[in-house]
Structure formats: structure tokens, C-alpha cells
Design a protein around this motif. Structure first.
Motif, mmCIF file in Angstrom:
data_model
loop_
_atom_site.group_PDB
_atom_site.id
_atom_site.type_symbol
_atom_site.label_atom_id
_atom_site.label_comp_id
_atom_site.label_asym_id
_atom_site.label_seq_id
_atom_site.Cartn_x
_atom_site.Cartn_y
_atom_site.Cartn_z
ATOM 1 N N GLU A 1 -19.122 20.899 106.558
ATOM 2 C CA GLU A 1 -18.079 21.919 106.421
ATOM 3 C C GLU A 1 -17.504 22.211 107.801
ATOM 4 O OE1 GLU A 1 -19.411 25.691 104.924
ATOM 5 O OE2 GLU A 1 -17.408 26.203 104.194
ATOM 6 N N ARG A 2 -16.213 22.061 107.957
ATOM 7 C CA ARG A 2 -15.602 22.285 109.275
ATOM 8 C C ARG A 2 -14.465 23.295 109.251
ATOM 9 N NH1 ARG A 2 -15.892 16.120 111.630
ATOM 10 N NH2 ARG A 2 -18.148 16.011 111.418
ATOM 11 N N CYS A 3 -13.968 23.602 108.077
ATOM 12 C CA CYS A 3 -12.880 24.580 107.964
ATOM 13 C C CYS A 3 -13.172 25.431 106.754
ATOM 14 C CB CYS A 3 -11.545 23.858 107.792
ATOM 15 S SG CYS A 3 -10.188 24.961 107.316
ATOM 16 N N SER A 4 -13.072 26.769 106.918
ATOM 17 C CA SER A 4 -13.320 27.615 105.755
ATOM 18 C C SER A 4 -12.051 28.308 105.283
ATOM 19 C CB SER A 4 -14.461 28.596 106.013
ATOM 20 O OG SER A 4 -14.462 29.037 107.345
ATOM 21 N N LEU A 5 -10.911 27.697 105.565
ATOM 22 C CA LEU A 5 -9.651 28.137 104.979
ATOM 23 C C LEU A 5 -9.358 29.604 105.280
ATOM 24 C CD1 LEU A 5 -10.475 26.622 101.461
ATOM 25 C CD2 LEU A 5 -9.212 25.470 103.259
ATOM 26 N N CYS A 6 -9.427 29.978 106.555
ATOM 27 C CA CYS A 6 -9.310 31.396 106.891
ATOM 28 C C CYS A 6 -7.876 31.902 106.864
ATOM 29 C CB CYS A 6 -9.932 31.670 108.257
ATOM 30 S SG CYS A 6 -8.894 31.126 109.621
ATOM 31 N N GLY A 7 -6.918 30.990 106.784
ATOM 32 C CA GLY A 7 -5.537 31.437 106.623
ATOM 33 C C GLY A 7 -4.787 31.650 107.924
ATOM 34 N N GLN A 8 -5.505 31.554 109.050
ATOM 35 C CA GLN A 8 -4.822 31.763 110.326
ATOM 36 C C GLN A 8 -5.606 30.974 111.365
ATOM 37 O OE1 GLN A 8 -5.149 35.575 112.392
ATOM 38 N NE2 GLN A 8 -2.977 35.890 111.988
ATOM 39 N N CYS A 9 -5.187 29.747 111.602
ATOM 40 C CA CYS A 9 -6.005 28.807 112.353
ATOM 41 C C CYS A 9 -6.085 29.170 113.843
ATOM 42 C CB CYS A 9 -5.449 27.398 112.204
ATOM 43 S SG CYS A 9 -6.673 26.174 112.673
ATOM 44 N N ILE A 10 -7.307 29.133 114.367
ATOM 45 C CA ILE A 10 -7.487 29.424 115.791
ATOM 46 C C ILE A 10 -8.017 28.204 116.555
ATOM 47 C CG2 ILE A 10 -7.839 31.911 115.520
ATOM 48 C CD1 ILE A 10 -10.899 31.270 115.848
ATOM 49 N N LEU A 11 -7.935 27.031 115.933
ATOM 50 C CA LEU A 11 -8.428 25.822 116.611
ATOM 51 C C LEU A 11 -7.728 25.599 117.950
ATOM 52 C CD1 LEU A 11 -8.831 23.228 113.698
ATOM 53 C CD2 LEU A 11 -10.629 24.312 115.028
ATOM 54 N N ASP A 12 -6.497 26.101 118.046
ATOM 55 C CA ASP A 12 -5.752 25.949 119.305
ATOM 56 C C ASP A 12 -6.450 26.671 120.460
ATOM 57 O OD1 ASP A 12 -5.155 28.349 117.929
ATOM 58 O OD2 ASP A 12 -3.364 28.664 119.155
ATOM 59 N N PRO B 1 -15.164 27.931 115.129
ATOM 60 C CA PRO B 1 -16.347 28.797 115.126
ATOM 61 C C PRO B 1 -16.426 29.658 113.870
ATOM 62 C CG PRO B 1 -14.675 29.750 116.552
ATOM 63 C CD PRO B 1 -14.105 28.444 116.041
ATOM 64 N N VAL B 2 -15.296 29.874 113.219
ATOM 65 C CA VAL B 2 -15.305 30.673 111.991
ATOM 66 C C VAL B 2 -16.223 29.988 110.972
ATOM 67 C CG1 VAL B 2 -13.859 31.583 110.126
ATOM 68 C CG2 VAL B 2 -12.928 31.393 112.444
ATOM 69 N N THR B 3 -16.247 28.671 111.043
ATOM 70 C CA THR B 3 -17.017 27.893 110.076
ATOM 71 C C THR B 3 -18.331 27.375 110.666
ATOM 72 O OG1 THR B 3 -14.892 27.145 109.249
ATOM 73 C CG2 THR B 3 -16.842 25.944 108.470
ATOM 74 N N ALA B 4 -18.273 26.853 111.888
ATOM 75 C CA ALA B 4 -19.437 26.155 112.441
ATOM 76 C C ALA B 4 -20.493 27.111 112.990
ATOM 77 C CB ALA B 4 -18.994 25.191 113.534
HETATM 78 S S1 SF4 Z 1 -9.722 28.631 112.201
HETATM 79 FE FE1 SF4 Z 1 -11.269 27.393 111.177
HETATM 80 S S2 SF4 Z 1 -11.338 28.221 109.088
HETATM 81 FE FE2 SF4 Z 1 -9.460 28.953 109.991
HETATM 82 S S3 SF4 Z 1 -7.950 27.427 109.339
HETATM 83 FE FE3 SF4 Z 1 -8.662 26.822 111.402
HETATM 84 S S4 SF4 Z 1 -10.318 25.375 110.995
HETATM 85 FE FE4 SF4 Z 1 -9.955 26.480 109.080
#
Ligand code: SF4
Ligand code: SF4
Lengths: 293, 223
Positions: free
Chosen positions: B129-140, B147-150
Motif C-alpha cells: 500500500e503506497r497511497c491511501s487516497l487522501c484527496g490532497q497529494c503531498i508527495l511533492d 507518509p500518510v500511508t507508509a
Molecule cells: S499524499 Fe499519499 S495518500 Fe495522499 S494522494 Fe498522495 S500518495 Fe495518496
């Protein structure tokens, strides 16, 4: 004297901690608190420590106030969302609680309600910012409060975390977020701790070295193996072993007293935070042997 | 993709105790890759049900089970077999199951799988699991690691005190997300990002149930 005044006065400050029990029988914790009265400068009250459900921290802090003690409210982000946290902080404030230690909190996985939904709506750095906001009369959304809080803000740091760099970067974020004082995770190697302090002294915060009472060589080995960020050096383990089973606790008290004395005499940090973990009744003896009483 | 696992067969049998005949629907996308709803699994469930004295009126593998309209069209050829069934069993994720609920308004529909998470397939039938569909991505802002998921605590500003030589306090099987983020940021020369304090997440961005009409947005953009 408040914790803030004590720390600002430059005196070597001693804090200890008590953990509220599971259930309404509080004879034991009242007795322990009574023993520490007038000896320590402030007492931490843990917040469902290790994610084990117990009496709320706020309630016991209030009892400490009634006893004339200076409580430090531990607040974790595990069990309350941002509404609950702010509401409890306002509540703590009207009860007269002045110190709050902001932490993320152990995961429910460590505790006795493993099926609980972990909250972590915000975390330690953000909670410190929230408290700073409440102190400035604003809630998290910027809404004006009718009456601000006046908390002295604490945080925790693990000087022997491995790897250390991200831990220190977080430490700096906590300072930026408003932390006034830190209580560290347990340290046993004073020379190593001096290294941490020479870095930490660059910042305008007070640091209390965390000390956990060693009760046996087995306990030391256990912590080395299972508690992240704690390293008990071999020479101390040997010292406990040589003391023998009966005298191990006494040796542990001796080690802690010696460390406290060195930390104070060499002015390494601003004070100590004693975690006796179940042996709170030994704290006065530790302080005596350290020359603090 | 959406990761699923087979529900306990006994529980499924209890669900369908009062029915005799079934039509089975799989999914050629995620559930096939998970080994929970492809051709082999449809065939296996058919045999297992028949061994319990049930009748299977037909099986069908839609292209994408969660694509409700497409699945409905594909099912036209199985009209009679569907009509002959007392109930439908769906071997896809919960979304695919609910496509069937919409397509068969007057028939009971039962899920054959538990739906677990949005996952990456790292090797054959190994999922993370790497993304939990939080609706506002902070990967940038986190070096591309979520970290929301991992991180089991979803921390946004660095490791907790429980981090242990790269492992997470929650389980030694988990790599500490914040040590991974630190190492990656260092590698790509972005430690500056680590120093920035991330604000609390806006959880209203992941409020349920979500809907989205992307085609209207396209129209707007064209204008
Ligand atoms: S921050 Fe994490 S959980 Fe949210 S959309 Fe991006 S990858 Fe998915
Ligand atoms: S050890 Fe790392 S991954 Fe685990 S909860 Fe703490 S910060 Fe998150």
C-alpha cells in the motif's frame, strides 16, 4: 514555584512522572504523588501511556493541583482529533494546568486496545503550533478565542535515535513550533549526551535529561533490545550484574544518582526528568543520594 | 490497483444458504492480477459451489467490473443465464460488487472477496500500500514517498521516537517511512524540504462518499 519560573531561575530542575491507573482506585498514585511533594519541581502525568487505557491525564493533573503540586499534562495525538485536543487544552487551562508536553503518542498496536482506530489527525510538531496559537488567543482555524491559554510548552526528543539526523531536524521543527522545554528519552552515556547538548545549547530552550531507573541487568538488556533510542552501555550492565539480584535496584539507584550529580555539577543540562517506572517511591532516595535533598 | 483477498468460503455459503442457483461475475483487471476474480478463480468457485449441491447458471469476466455501464453492456449476452440465477456472486472488489447491485436491482448480490487497499504490485501477487487516497497529494513535499500511508501514524514532520535503525516501532516488518523519506531527500538533494513544517492535512478533501464529474471540467476548460 511554576516549572517555568524554576527553569528560568537557573536552578537545576527535577521532574518525575506518575501514571494514572486503570480503574478508579487511586490510592497508590496519590501516595506516590504525596511522597514527591516538595521534592520535585513538577510531575508529568502520562496520557494513556503505551496506548494502555487508563484514567485521563487532565483529571489527575487537577488532583495534583489540589494537592499543591505542579503538574505537566502529557498530551498525545493518538486518541483525539484536532477538535478534541483543543477542547481538552482549553479545559486544562481553566483547571489551572500550566504545563503541557506535546507528543505524538505510542501507536495503539503497543497497547491493550489494539483494535482502536488511531487518530493522529495532527502530530507533535503541529500540536505545539496549536498550543502556541491558543496561547495567542486563536484556535487552529484562526477563530478568535474568548480568553487565551497560557501554557508553558514542552516536547520530547530522543538524543540517541538512530539515525540521528532526521530526529534532530524534527527537534528544530519543534522549537520553531513553540517548544519552551524538552524532556529527553532515557540517556545513560553522559559523554554522548554532552555531544547532544553542545548542539542543543544553540537553541533558546531548556533541556531536562531523561533518566530511567535501572532495576536489574535483565531490564537493561531488555531495553537495549526492545526500546528504540535507548542504549545502556555494557559497563553499567556489568555494574548491575555484579551487585547481584538483591542489590541490583540499589545499584540502579546509585547509577542514576551519580548521573544526576554529574549532569548538575558539570552544568551539562538544565535538569533531569526521572522515570522510575513503578518505583516512584525510590525517587526521594535517588535525589538524596544525588545530593539534591 | 485495488487489492482483494478471498472471503472465507464458509461465510459465503452461509450468505447464500437460502439460494440454489448463481451467476458468477469476476473482473479482468485488479481481481485477476490478485488471483481473486480471474478465469481460474471463476472456474474454481463454480466447482466448489457445485460440490455443495448448488447450480451455476453461468460465469462472466467483465473487462473492468467497476465500470458500471460497460459491465452492464457486456452482460447483455448473458441475459438468460442471469435471469435463471437466484443470486449473483461477484469476485471483484467492493466497487465491482456494487456495479452488479446497480445492474441487478431485483436480485441479491454477494461479494466473494474482501477489499483491502489501493496497492502497487511489486512482484507477482505481492502488493504494497503506497497511497491511501487522501484527496490532497503531498508527495511533492515528501520526496515522493507518502507518509500518510507508509507511516502507521501518518506523521508529516519527521520520525517519531519509536523509529529504530530504519525500522518502525509498530512492526519490524515496516521500514520507517520517515527514515526512507530522509534518505531519499538526501540522495536527491532536497533536504531543504525536510526542514519545512507541513501543516495539518485538510481531511475534508477525502470526505466520503466522494463523487466527481470530470467531463464537466473538460467542458469548462474548453470554454
Ligand atoms: S499524499 Fe499519499 S495518500 Fe495522499 S494522494 Fe498522495 S500518495 Fe495518496
Ligand atoms: S517509526 Fe517511523 S514509520 Fe513508524 S510510526 Fe514512527 S515515524 Fe512512522
Amino acid at each position: 514555584m511554576s516549572l517555568k519560573s524554576a527553569l528560568e531561575s537557573g536552578k537545576f530542575v527535577v521532574t518525575a512522572e506518575v501514571g494514572p491507573p486503570k480503574g478508579t482506585d487511586i490510592k497508590k498514585i496519590l501516595h506516590e504523588s504525596e511522597l514527591l511533594k516538595g521534592k520535585v519541581d513538577a510531575l508529568n502525568v502520562t496520557d494513556n501511556q503505551s496506548a494502555v487505557m487508563r484514567i485521563s491525564s487532565v483529571s489527575f493533573c487537577k488532583l495534583l493541583l489540589e494537592m499543591g503540586q505542579e503538574p505537566i499534562l502529557q498530551m498525545t495525538c493518538r486518541d483525539r482529533n484536532r477538535i478534541g485536543l483543543q477542547s481538552d487544552l482549553l479545559g486544562a487551562s481553566i483547571l489551572g494546568i500550566k504545563n503541557v508536553l506535546c507528543m505524538t503518542g505510542d501507536h495503539p498496536n503497543a497497547g491493550d486496545h489494539k483494535e482502536a482506530k488511531p487518530v493522529y489527525d495532527i502530530e507533535s510538531v503541529q500540536l505545539l503550533k496549536v498550543v502556541a496559537g491558543l496561547n495567542a488567543g486563536k484556535d487552529m482555524m484562526g477563530n478568535e478565542l474568548k480568553g487565551a491559554t497560557d501554557f508553558y510548552q514542552g516536547a520530547v526528543v530522543t538524543p540517541e535515535s538512530n539515525p540521528i539526523e532526521p530526529q534532530l531536524m524534527k527537534f528544530e521543527k519543534k522549537i520553531e513550533a513553540g517548544a519552551n522545554f524538552f524532556q529527553t528519552q532515557a540517556i545513560y552515556d553522559i559523554d554522548k549526551f554532552k555531544g547532544f547538548m553542545s548542539y542543543a545549547r544553540k537553541f533558546p530552550v531548556k533541556i531536562l535529561a531523561g533518566l530511567v531507573l535501572l532495576k536489574s541487568a535483565g531490564m537493561a538488556n531488555f531495553m537495549n533490545k526492545f526500546v528504540p533510542g535507548i542504549t545502556v552501555p555494557q559497563n553499567l550492565i556489568d555494574e548491575l550484574k555484579e551487585a547481584g539480584k538483591e542489590k541490583a535496584m540499589d545499584a540502579g539507584i546509585g547509577i542514576m544518582a551519580r548521573h544526576i550529580k554529574q549532569l548538575r555539577d558539570e552544568k551539562i543540562c538544565d535538569g533531569v526528568h526521572i522515570m522510575a517506572i513503578g518505583a516512584e517511591d525510590k525517587v526521594p532516595e535517588i535525589m538524596e543520594r544525588a545530593g539534591l535533598l | 490497483m485495488i487489492i482483494t483477498k478471498k472471503r472465507d468460503f464458509k461465510a459465503l455459503l452461509e450468505n447464500i444458504a437460502n439460494y440454489k442457483s448463481f451467476f458468477l461475475i469476476g473482473c479482468s483487471e485488479c481481481a485477476s492480477l490478485c488471483g481473486t476474480g480471474g478465469e481460474p478463480e471463476l472456474a474454481a468457485l463454480k466447482i466448489a459451489l457445485e460440490a455443495e449441491g448448488k447450480t451455476v447458471t453461468g460465469t462472466m469476466l467483465p473487462k473492468t467490473g467497476c465500470q458500471t455501464l460497460g459491465t452492464k453492456i457486456e452482460l447483455k449476452k448473458d441475459k438468460d443465464a442471469c435471469a435463471a440465477a437466484d443470486a449473483i456472486i461477484v469476485m471483484s472488489c467492493g466497487a465491482g460488487t456494487q456495479s452488479a447491485v446497480e445492474i441487478f436491482p431485483d436480485k441479491p448480490v454477494y461479494p466473494a472477496n474482501d477489499t483491502l487497499f489501493l496497492g502497487n504490485m511489486t512482484r507477482f501477487q505481492m502488493f504494497d500500500e503506497r497511497c491511501s487516497l487522501c484527496g490532497q497529494c503531498i508527495l511533492d513535499q515528501t520526496g515522493g514517498i507518502c507518509p500518510v500511508t507508509a507511516c502507521p501514524k501518518g506523521l508529516l514532520n519527521g520520525p517519531c521516537g519509536g523509529t529504530n535503525e530504519g525500522k518502525c516501532e509498530v512492526s519490524p516488518d515496516i521500514e520507517c517511512a520517515w527514515v526512507r523519506i530522509y534518505n531519499r531527500m538526501k540522495k536527491i538533494n532536497r533536504l531543504e524540504d525536510f526542514k519545512k513544517t507541513l501543516s495539518p492535512k485538510d481531511w475534508s478533501a477525502s470526505r466520503k462518499p466522494a463523487t466527481r464529474i470530470a467531463r464537466e471540467e473538460k467542458k469548462e476548460e474548453k470554454k
